[in-house]
Design an enzyme around this catalytic site. Structure first.
Site, PDB file in Angstrom:
ATOM      1  N   ARG A   1       0.821  -1.459   0.164  1.00 48.98           N
ATOM      2  CA  ARG A   1       0.146   0.071  -0.369  1.00 48.98           C
ATOM      3  C   ARG A   1       1.231   1.279   0.329  1.00 48.98           C
ATOM      4  O   ARG A   1       0.559   2.512   0.900  1.00 48.98           O
ATOM      5  CB  ARG A   1      -0.599  -0.063   0.997  1.00 48.98           C
ATOM      6  CG  ARG A   1      -1.544  -1.304   1.345  1.00 48.98           C
ATOM      7  CD  ARG A   1      -2.938  -1.311  -0.216  1.00 48.98           C
ATOM      8  NE  ARG A   1      -3.504  -2.573   0.378  1.00 48.98           N
ATOM      9  CZ  ARG A   1      -3.610  -3.402  -0.067  1.00 48.98           C
ATOM     10  NH1 ARG A   1      -2.367  -3.605  -0.429  1.00 48.98           N
ATOM     11  NH2 ARG A   1      -4.474  -4.851  -0.099  1.00 48.98           N
TER      12      ARG A   1
ATOM     13  N   SER B   1     -10.783   1.922   3.048  1.00 49.65           N
ATOM     14  CA  SER B   1     -10.450   0.720   3.181  1.00 49.65           C
ATOM     15  C   SER B   1      -8.907   2.614   4.595  1.00 49.65           C
ATOM     16  O   SER B   1      -8.365   2.228   3.640  1.00 49.65           O
ATOM     17  CB  SER B   1      -8.990  -0.439   2.998  1.00 49.65           C
ATOM     18  OG  SER B   1      -9.409  -1.301   2.778  1.00 49.65           O
TER      19      SER B   1
ATOM     20  N   GLU C   1      -3.537   4.006   5.914  1.00 52.88           N
ATOM     21  CA  GLU C   1      -3.338   4.074   4.279  1.00 52.88           C
ATOM     22  C   GLU C   1      -4.184   4.865   3.779  1.00 52.88           C
ATOM     23  O   GLU C   1      -3.305   4.986   2.318  1.00 52.88           O
ATOM     24  CB  GLU C   1      -4.572   2.494   4.331  1.00 52.88           C
ATOM     25  CG  GLU C   1      -4.334   2.348   2.122  1.00 52.88           C
ATOM     26  CD  GLU C   1      -4.837   0.739   2.871  1.00 52.88           C
ATOM     27  OE1 GLU C   1      -6.049   0.486   0.971  1.00 52.88           O
ATOM     28  OE2 GLU C   1      -5.507   0.013   3.300  1.00 52.88           O
TER      29      GLU C   1
END
Length: 225
Positions: free
Chosen positions: A82, A134, A219
């Site tokens: 990520r 997310s 993230e």
């Protein structure tokens, strides 16, 4: 293999569909990840143990002031979990070349359908329910807990599971709410401000820290102060 070039403003799902139509396999795991190709590259979007960065051959970008256009190999971008160099050293992505493989259209479609259905069931309909996707990264592979479920296809304990166990589902600050079906997604229930989202994320991190002694890492990227 097969090499394909795509502009970074292209819709990620639209591009996966075009690959399917040409029987090119490799990205169907990502069916349903919202956003553009450029956004996917910036954060090295992935799921099920795969990511877009591992398919990159090279990218063409401009410097933020527009003074220079460069093409750099995948290694330059430092794709990680990520993550990419672009998060710390921004460039304006213009296009990229990706390594795909000849596949069978029906098999590609089956995997796309399966991934889209999983997202339909557990994720917000992002085109109509505002969300930043997310919010927290899954835990590093060296952080384990007996009986903890791993994120599909990985050795990472899912952030969503820890948040779930801390009772975060439905937690609310102002109009920012933890999504009812997935504890690692924050949605805007009306007029949520950035302050609402940050306050909610702080509360989520705090619960996980107190219960499990681990600090969740965002993230998402932050723009501005």
């Amino acid at each position: 293999g097969a090499v394909t070039r795509v502009g970074c403003g292209a819709d990620f799902l639209g591009f996966i569909e075009r690959c399917r139509d040409r029987s090119l396999a490799g990205l169907e795991f990502a069916a349903g990840i919202p956003g553009t190709i450029g956004g996917a590259l910036y954060g090295n979007a992935g799921c099920y143990g795969e990511d877009i960065g591992s398919h990159v051959i090279d990218c063409t970008h401009a410097t933020p002031d527009g003074a220079a256009i460069e093409t750099q190999p995948a290694a330059w971008y430092g794709f990680g979990y990520r993550d990419s160099r672009l998060k710390r050293d921004p460039r304006v992505l213009l296009s990229c070349r990706l390594q795909l493989a000849p596949g069978e259209r029906a098999a590609i479609q089956r995997e796309m359908d399966e991934k889209l259905e999983i997202r339909r069931v557990k994720h917000p309909a992002w085109r109509t329910e505002p969300t930043a996707g997310s919010y927290f990264k899954n835990l590093p592979p060296d952080w384990q807990r007996p009986g903890a479920k791993h994120s599909p296809g990985t050795r990472r304990v899912a952030a969503g599971q820890l948040l779930e166990e801390c009772g975060c589902r439905g937690l609310r600050m102002g109009d920012a709410v933890v999504f009812a079906k997935h504890a690692n997604i924050i949605v805007n229930a009306g007029q949520a401000s950035a302050e609402d989202v940050l306050a909610l994320a702080k509360a989520m991190k705090s619960r996980v820290r107190e219960r499990f002694g681990v600090e969740l890492e965002e993230e998402v990227m932050f723009l501005g102060a």
